[in-house]
Design an enzyme around this catalytic site. Sequence first.
Site, short mmCIF file in Angstrom:
data_model
loop_
_atom_site.label_atom_id
_atom_site.label_comp_id
_atom_site.label_asym_id
_atom_site.label_seq_id
_atom_site.Cartn_x
_atom_site.Cartn_y
_atom_site.Cartn_z
N ASN A 14 0.76 -1.21 0.08
CA ASN A 14 0.06 0.09 0.15
C ASN A 14 0.84 1.35 -0.27
O ASN A 14 0.46 2.20 -0.65
CB ASN A 14 -0.93 0.04 1.15
CG ASN A 14 -2.05 -0.72 0.98
OD1 ASN A 14 -3.01 -0.45 0.04
ND2 ASN A 14 -2.44 -1.85 1.34
N MET A 90 0.65 -2.72 12.05
CA MET A 90 -0.02 -3.64 12.95
C MET A 90 0.10 -3.56 14.29
O MET A 90 0.68 -4.29 14.95
CB MET A 90 0.36 -5.10 12.48
CG MET A 90 0.15 -5.36 10.88
SD MET A 90 -1.49 -4.92 10.29
CE MET A 90 -2.33 -6.35 10.52
N LEU A 93 -2.69 2.47 18.05
CA LEU A 93 -2.08 3.56 18.64
C LEU A 93 -2.84 3.97 20.01
O LEU A 93 -3.90 3.67 20.05
CB LEU A 93 -2.38 4.52 17.47
CG LEU A 93 -1.94 4.61 16.29
CD1 LEU A 93 -2.29 5.79 15.31
CD2 LEU A 93 -0.48 4.21 15.80
N HIS A 109 -8.16 -0.84 5.78
CA HIS A 109 -8.31 -2.24 6.51
C HIS A 109 -9.11 -2.96 5.26
O HIS A 109 -9.93 -2.30 4.68
CB HIS A 109 -9.68 -1.96 7.40
CG HIS A 109 -9.82 -3.30 8.22
ND1 HIS A 109 -9.14 -3.58 9.18
CD2 HIS A 109 -10.97 -3.97 8.16
CE1 HIS A 109 -9.49 -5.01 9.62
NE2 HIS A 109 -10.87 -4.80 8.92
N ASP A 145 -10.35 0.31 14.32
CA ASP A 145 -11.17 -0.19 12.95
C ASP A 145 -12.51 0.71 13.05
O ASP A 145 -13.39 0.17 12.53
CB ASP A 145 -11.12 -1.25 12.60
CG ASP A 145 -9.70 -2.22 12.50
OD1 ASP A 145 -8.81 -1.27 12.09
OD2 ASP A 145 -9.59 -3.21 12.61
C1 GAR Z 1 -3.29 -4.80 4.04
O1 GAR Z 1 -4.04 -5.85 3.43
C2 GAR Z 1 -3.87 -3.91 4.81
O2 GAR Z 1 -5.23 -3.47 4.65
C3 GAR Z 1 -3.90 -4.81 6.08
O3 GAR Z 1 -2.60 -5.08 6.08
C4 GAR Z 1 -2.01 -5.27 4.72
C5 GAR Z 1 -0.87 -4.66 4.51
O4 GAR Z 1 -0.35 -4.99 3.19
N1 GAR Z 1 -4.28 -4.03 7.23
C6 GAR Z 1 -4.72 -4.40 8.18
O5 GAR Z 1 -5.37 -5.49 8.39
C7 GAR Z 1 -4.99 -3.30 9.42
N2 GAR Z 1 -6.06 -3.98 10.52
P1 GAR Z 1 0.86 -4.18 2.68
O6 GAR Z 1 1.88 -4.05 3.84
O7 GAR Z 1 1.27 -4.70 1.61
O8 GAR Z 1 0.42 -2.82 2.25
#
Ligand code: GAR
Length: 204
Positions: A14, A90, A93, A109, A145
């Site tokens: 992301n 992950m 905060l 999310h 969330d």
């Molecule tokens: C993503 O799918 C994001 O939506 C999720 O972690 C992944 C990170 O991927 N976030 C959560 O689950 C937050 N609760 P990335 O490191 O490739 O961006």
Amino acid sequence: MKNLGILLSGRGSNFEAIARNVAAGKIADARIAVVISNKPDAGGLEIAKRMGLEAVVISSKGKPREEHDREMVAALQQHKVDLICLAGYMRLLSPWFVQQFPRRILNIHPSLLPAFPGLEAQEQAFAYGVKVTGCTVHFVDEELDHGAIIVQKTVPVLDTDDEHTLAARILEQEHVAYSEAINIILQGKCAIVGRRLVTNVTSG
Ligand code: GAR
């Protein structure tokens, strides 16, 4: 010019999508001022270095949350960050952290909130048997969330899907949704009414 601060813990796809859009001018008047990981081995750090961006590790291992959050906030302030984007960060905060940047922290999310908050949202949705899921970019508030929703994208669950193919299609939409949300917030043409973000508002 607005300074973005990216917080991540892992792969960083992301973050990379945001960085590419910034570099391509698709997120106007913004630069990535700093990328901070709480994990020294996060893949996102390598991406940041390869793209010539400032990459910092502030390890959370064995640290009380408040102490770690104080270090994170100090680094964000030092880099004069205007908008914080959690991109696979992950770690919860603390309320104090959130209060330092009111309405200036975004999160992505991988579900259509308020369905399936917490960990492994894609797997939760698949196991539940929903026919449609997706992703959500929202403001971070003091609950998990939970903050006001900025952008959501839907993804159909196909009969042929497994958790992995579904998660991959959600991720494609995440990469589109996050930059869209950042643009909405940076352009400032929106208001929050109750929990509802309303765009294209005119003042007066
Ligand atoms: C993503 O799918 C994001 O939506 C999720 O972690 C992944 C990170 O991927 N976030 C959560 O689950 C937050 N609760 P990335 O490191 O490739 O961006």
